[in-house]
Design a protein around this motif. Sequence first.
Motif, PDB file in Angstrom:
ATOM      1  N   LEU A   1       0.823  -1.202   0.000  1.00 49.28           N
ATOM      2  CA  LEU A   1       0.000   0.000   0.000  1.00 49.28           C
ATOM      3  C   LEU A   1       0.861   1.258   0.000  1.00 49.28           C
ATOM      4  O   LEU A   1       0.565   2.232  -0.707  1.00 49.28           O
ATOM      5  CB  LEU A   1      -0.927  -0.010   1.220  1.00 49.28           C
ATOM      6  N   GLU A   2       1.925   1.243   0.807  1.00 51.77           N
ATOM      7  CA  GLU A   2       2.818   2.402   0.845  1.00 51.77           C
ATOM      8  C   GLU A   2       3.433   2.661  -0.529  1.00 51.77           C
ATOM      9  O   GLU A   2       3.567   3.804  -0.963  1.00 51.77           O
ATOM     10  CB  GLU A   2       3.910   2.198   1.892  1.00 51.77           C
ATOM     11  N   GLN A   3       3.818   1.570  -1.214  1.00 53.69           N
ATOM     12  CA  GLN A   3       4.359   1.739  -2.569  1.00 53.69           C
ATOM     13  C   GLN A   3       3.309   2.357  -3.494  1.00 53.69           C
ATOM     14  O   GLN A   3       3.618   3.239  -4.303  1.00 53.69           O
ATOM     15  CB  GLN A   3       4.804   0.382  -3.127  1.00 53.69           C
ATOM     16  N   CYS A   4       2.072   1.904  -3.378  1.00 58.71           N
ATOM     17  CA  CYS A   4       0.988   2.459  -4.195  1.00 58.71           C
ATOM     18  C   CYS A   4       0.768   3.934  -3.868  1.00 58.71           C
ATOM     19  O   CYS A   4       0.538   4.757  -4.772  1.00 58.71           O
ATOM     20  CB  CYS A   4      -0.304   1.661  -3.974  1.00 58.71           C
ATOM     21  N   PHE A   5       0.824   4.279  -2.569  1.00 57.78           N
ATOM     22  CA  PHE A   5       0.640   5.670  -2.163  1.00 57.78           C
ATOM     23  C   PHE A   5       1.731   6.563  -2.757  1.00 57.78           C
ATOM     24  O   PHE A   5       1.473   7.695  -3.174  1.00 57.78           O
ATOM     25  CB  PHE A   5       0.630   5.794  -0.640  1.00 57.78           C
ATOM     26  N   GLU A   6       2.972   6.042  -2.776  1.00 56.72           N
ATOM     27  CA  GLU A   6       4.076   6.818  -3.339  1.00 56.72           C
ATOM     28  C   GLU A   6       3.861   7.079  -4.829  1.00 56.72           C
ATOM     29  O   GLU A   6       4.088   8.187  -5.323  1.00 56.72           O
ATOM     30  CB  GLU A   6       5.396   6.075  -3.126  1.00 56.72           C
ATOM     31  N   VAL A   7       3.404   6.042  -5.546  1.00 61.72           N
ATOM     32  CA  VAL A   7       3.141   6.198  -6.979  1.00 61.72           C
ATOM     33  C   VAL A   7       2.016   7.206  -7.207  1.00 61.72           C
ATOM     34  O   VAL A   7       2.098   8.076  -8.096  1.00 61.72           O
ATOM     35  CB  VAL A   7       2.795   4.839  -7.619  1.00 61.72           C
ATOM     36  N   LEU A   8       0.950   7.099  -6.400  1.00 61.95           N
ATOM     37  CA  LEU A   8      -0.172   8.027  -6.532  1.00 61.95           C
ATOM     38  C   LEU A   8       0.270   9.464  -6.258  1.00 61.95           C
ATOM     39  O   LEU A   8      -0.161  10.405  -6.940  1.00 61.95           O
ATOM     40  CB  LEU A   8      -1.304   7.631  -5.576  1.00 61.95           C
ATOM     41  N   GLU A   9       1.136   9.621  -5.260  1.00 59.77           N
ATOM     42  CA  GLU A   9       1.629  10.964  -4.938  1.00 59.77           C
ATOM     43  C   GLU A   9       2.443  11.530  -6.102  1.00 59.77           C
ATOM     44  O   GLU A   9       2.318  12.714  -6.454  1.00 59.77           O
ATOM     45  CB  GLU A   9       2.469  10.909  -3.667  1.00 59.77           C
ATOM     46  N   GLN A  10       3.286  10.684  -6.704  1.00 57.44           N
ATOM     47  CA  GLN A  10       4.090  11.129  -7.845  1.00 57.44           C
ATOM     48  C   GLN A  10       3.209  11.541  -9.022  1.00 57.44           C
ATOM     49  O   GLN A  10       3.535  12.477  -9.757  1.00 57.44           O
ATOM     50  CB  GLN A  10       5.045  10.023  -8.273  1.00 57.44           C
ATOM     51  N   ARG A  11       2.092  10.851  -9.189  1.00 54.28           N
ATOM     52  CA  ARG A  11       1.183  11.137 -10.303  1.00 54.28           C
ATOM     53  C   ARG A  11       0.130  12.175  -9.935  1.00 54.28           C
ATOM     54  O   ARG A  11      -0.721  12.502 -10.769  1.00 54.28           O
ATOM     55  CB  ARG A  11       0.481   9.853 -10.746  1.00 54.28           C
ATOM     56  N   ALA A  12       0.157  12.626  -8.680  1.00 52.97           N
ATOM     57  CA  ALA A  12      -0.843  13.581  -8.188  1.00 52.97           C
ATOM     58  C   ALA A  12      -2.255  13.016  -8.333  1.00 52.97           C
ATOM     59  O   ALA A  12      -3.193  13.722  -8.697  1.00 52.97           O
ATOM     60  CB  ALA A  12      -0.714  14.910  -8.921  1.00 52.97           C
ATOM     61  N   GLU A  13      -2.405  11.705  -8.050  1.00 50.98           N
ATOM     62  CA  GLU A  13      -3.705  11.041  -8.128  1.00 50.98           C
ATOM     63  C   GLU A  13      -4.202  10.695  -6.729  1.00 50.98           C
ATOM     64  O   GLU A  13      -3.421  10.604  -5.782  1.00 50.98           O
ATOM     65  CB  GLU A  13      -3.600   9.769  -8.981  1.00 50.98           C
ATOM     66  N   LYS A  14      -5.511  10.494  -6.596  1.00 51.43           N
ATOM     67  CA  LYS A  14      -6.107  10.258  -5.282  1.00 51.43           C
ATOM     68  C   LYS A  14      -7.000   9.012  -5.249  1.00 51.43           C
ATOM     69  O   LYS A  14      -7.840   8.880  -4.356  1.00 51.43           O
ATOM     70  CB  LYS A  14      -6.940  11.477  -4.882  1.00 51.43           C
ATOM     71  N   VAL A  15      -6.833   8.089  -6.198  1.00 51.07           N
ATOM     72  CA  VAL A  15      -7.659   6.877  -6.236  1.00 51.07           C
ATOM     73  C   VAL A  15      -6.771   5.656  -6.422  1.00 51.07           C
ATOM     74  O   VAL A  15      -5.972   5.601  -7.373  1.00 51.07           O
ATOM     75  CB  VAL A  15      -8.703   6.938  -7.373  1.00 51.07           C
ATOM     76  N   LEU A  16      -6.892   4.668  -5.522  1.00 47.79           N
ATOM     77  CA  LEU A  16      -6.147   3.416  -5.631  1.00 47.79           C
ATOM     78  C   LEU A  16      -6.787   2.546  -6.707  1.00 47.79           C
ATOM     79  O   LEU A  16      -8.007   2.349  -6.717  1.00 47.79           O
ATOM     80  CB  LEU A  16      -6.152   2.682  -4.289  1.00 47.79           C
ATOM     81  N   ALA A  17      -5.982   1.993  -7.598  1.00 46.06           N
ATOM     82  CA  ALA A  17      -6.499   1.160  -8.693  1.00 46.06           C
ATOM     83  C   ALA A  17      -7.200  -0.079  -8.140  1.00 46.06           C
ATOM     84  O   ALA A  17      -6.772  -0.663  -7.140  1.00 46.06           O
ATOM     85  CB  ALA A  17      -5.361   0.751  -9.617  1.00 46.06           C
ATOM     86  N   GLY A  18      -8.281  -0.476  -8.831  1.00 43.28           N
ATOM     87  CA  GLY A  18      -9.022  -1.661  -8.403  1.00 43.28           C
ATOM     88  C   GLY A  18      -8.176  -2.915  -8.409  1.00 43.28           C
ATOM     89  O   GLY A  18      -8.330  -3.791  -7.550  1.00 43.28           O
ATOM     90  N   GLU A  19      -7.262  -3.037  -9.388  1.00 39.09           N
ATOM     91  CA  GLU A  19      -6.388  -4.209  -9.459  1.00 39.09           C
ATOM     92  C   GLU A  19      -5.492  -4.299  -8.225  1.00 39.09           C
ATOM     93  O   GLU A  19      -5.246  -5.387  -7.700  1.00 39.09           O
ATOM     94  CB  GLU A  19      -5.533  -4.154 -10.724  1.00 39.09           C
ATOM     95  N   ASP A  20      -4.996  -3.138  -7.754  1.00 38.96           N
ATOM     96  CA  ASP A  20      -4.156  -3.142  -6.550  1.00 38.96           C
ATOM     97  C   ASP A  20      -4.964  -3.524  -5.319  1.00 38.96           C
ATOM     98  O   ASP A  20      -4.493  -4.258  -4.450  1.00 38.96           O
ATOM     99  CB  ASP A  20      -3.517  -1.762  -6.349  1.00 38.96           C
TER     100      ASP A  20
END
Length: 786
Positions: free
Chosen positions: A275-294
């Motif tokens: 989850l932390e890795q996903c949060f880092e990617v989302l922060e880099q992309r300036a996105e606020k939604v976790l992908a359904g696949e993740d």
Amino acid sequence: VTYGWEFVTQVLGLEPEKLAVTYLRGDDLLPADTEVRDLWRRISGLPDERIIACGAEDNFWRMGDHGPCGPSSEIFYFKGEGPVDVSRFFDPAAPDGSGWVEIWNLVFMQFERTPEGKLEPLPAPSVDTGMGLERVTCIQQNKTSSYDTDLLRPLVEKVAVLAGKPYGASMSTDDVSMRVIADHARATAFLIADGVLPDRAGRAYVLRRVMRRAIRHGHRLGIEKPFLHEVALDVVNLLGGHYRELNERRELIASVAEQEEVRFRETIERGLGLLEQCFEVLEQRAEKVLAGEDAFKLYDTYGFPLDLTEVICAERGIGVDTAGYELALDQARKRSEFRGVEHAVEGVYRAALELVPEGRVSFTGYERDEDTAPIVALISDGKLVQSLSEGARAEVVTSRTPFYGEAGGQVGDQGMLRTAGGAFVVEDTQKPLDGLIVHRGFVQTGNLAVSASGDAPVTLQVDAGRRQAIRRNHSATHLLHWALRKVVGPQAQQKGSLVGPERLRFDFTYGAALTDQQISDIELAVNEAIVKNDAVRTQVLGLDQARALGAMMIFEEKYGASVRMLTMGASTELCGGTHARATGEIGLFKVLQEQGVAAGIRRIVATTGLGSLAYVRELEATLGRASRAAKAGGNDLVEKVERLVLQQKVLERQLEESQRRWMEGSSAGGTASLIAGAREVAGIQVLGVKTEVTDRSALRELAEQLRDKLGESVVLVASEHEGKVQLVLTVAKGLTGRYKAGEMIRGIAQIVGGSGGGRPDLAQAGGADVSRLDEAIASIYTSVAN
């Protein structure tokens, strides 16, 4: 209405001046429930301003889009400060624990809503009444929160002690976590006591979600060791005096809760890391939604339920693509889905049942193994047919039958159906619908046809020898259940069984593997019951009467008003299967295996009668072969085998030491000559080599030595041992960003027909195709180059 008002005002003693009631206002589709309004006026004496009309969204209960439903009426209590204020009745801004609180509910189950939306009157209207126990407790104990009452506060305080933090009864993160754990521990204890165990489907999944959410909150509180079982045991101590099933299943509750937490804790750190890795990617992309696949990967790999992922994400201000999650979940279901024949042809079974004169096939197998009856339906390829020719596979339905249809864990009967014009082999007997028994098999000779008026009935002959073996095993499961409870305690509850002619399988709740002594005691208890040769007595009774006589009932089973009770010695259970006539018919009972099958569920596989004799003879034959091979017998055999095992260990150590000395040597056969085969590929040293080292740990050590001597390198070491390939691949630490040993070795292993894996810096694999070993070794150079 009368009972509700009397209980609230006279038993609970709540002041009528602080009460208000609601009823259905009605609309274009639903008439106003004026009868209830008038009853409240007459019975309670409340003024009209406290008899409040509400819309269908509040005062019409339904279980879904269609099904039973009806108007409801509710009693509210005013918990606000100062005088009773009806104007605040619908105040959504009223603080929690103040204002008007619903404490009683009456649902008048009056209609059934059809799929088309029509309301049809129910043939037997009823009233579903319920009290908000915790809300009433808050009122009685003058508390503003359920968590401050004596129902939950002791559990909250227990969590505070485990966390080493004070509880402040606030909305702080820590206090919320403590309340969640207290509530979920209570749910955990009661669900397990009711026979529910954590798993991946249905109510078992609900329990797993509840438990894992509690564990997650414990993790947030910094509780580093398993704790949920301790809080659950406090639930038992707090409420066991009122709910005896809590005390009866105390050990099961503790063991299941602890096992589930230990397993989840093994993955929670890795899941949170993902989850932390996903949060880092989302922060880099300036996105606020976790992908359904993740989100699905977190569920499928790490056991994170979707709602737990949503809670964790919400803490970081991140949403979850639930539609994408559902799509990934649906795709996973489709990959593993199997649809049986019954799903496709349920309609034909209903049509066949309508052809049975009495509306249900009569089962005569309790009294006989052979009977006669007309054929009322034939089913072939999912369709009703009038006749069958030789070789046709089909299902035959007769008006009555001695064949037992698979149910209650007992397999279906086999045998023959015979007519003047043909013979049908029954390979299995099933109950696809309540009241319908079908004989599945094929026409062996001649033809079969639906019976016409005046036709001779078909003769139905059950394979008597097979049925007798099933009877022995089924009766043995009852004695086994009794013996389990006698030896390990009442927490041993049946969770499933399979009774066939060769053996029996019995699943039960218990938190640990049975000891050899327990298994021995269980075998002894069952066999002592067998040799008493008690008659197996059958009674058809009312459910309440059977319960009063102490009959064992399976929690998951649904029983009708009339039940069949079997008594054999000290065992009394409800059962619809076929059984021995006396316990002596069972013969020798022998446990073959005891194992775990799920959290808190154990399985015993056993055999009886001639099956036990066959097992004993097999053991004797194995013992004889071992004696001849070791040239020893009796007690000497054990001593000889122990000496041989010791000698093997000594030889293995000597071989390992010899191989280590070989690796350390500097002769032509040592590591120096192996390193000479290294090549430079893509700017690094790469080595693939075959050695005579067969010990796995020594092979791994050799690979690491070669890697260290070569520096920035990738090294594959291989050997052949007992006709199998062994592979070890190691990558220098500085190169693991480019090359992953665990990924690389999988492709190499496939060449020799094997598989493997491991860490980025070290991986191992095996294979069966020795002829392609050289090809596998050579592939390391290509793998690095690509």
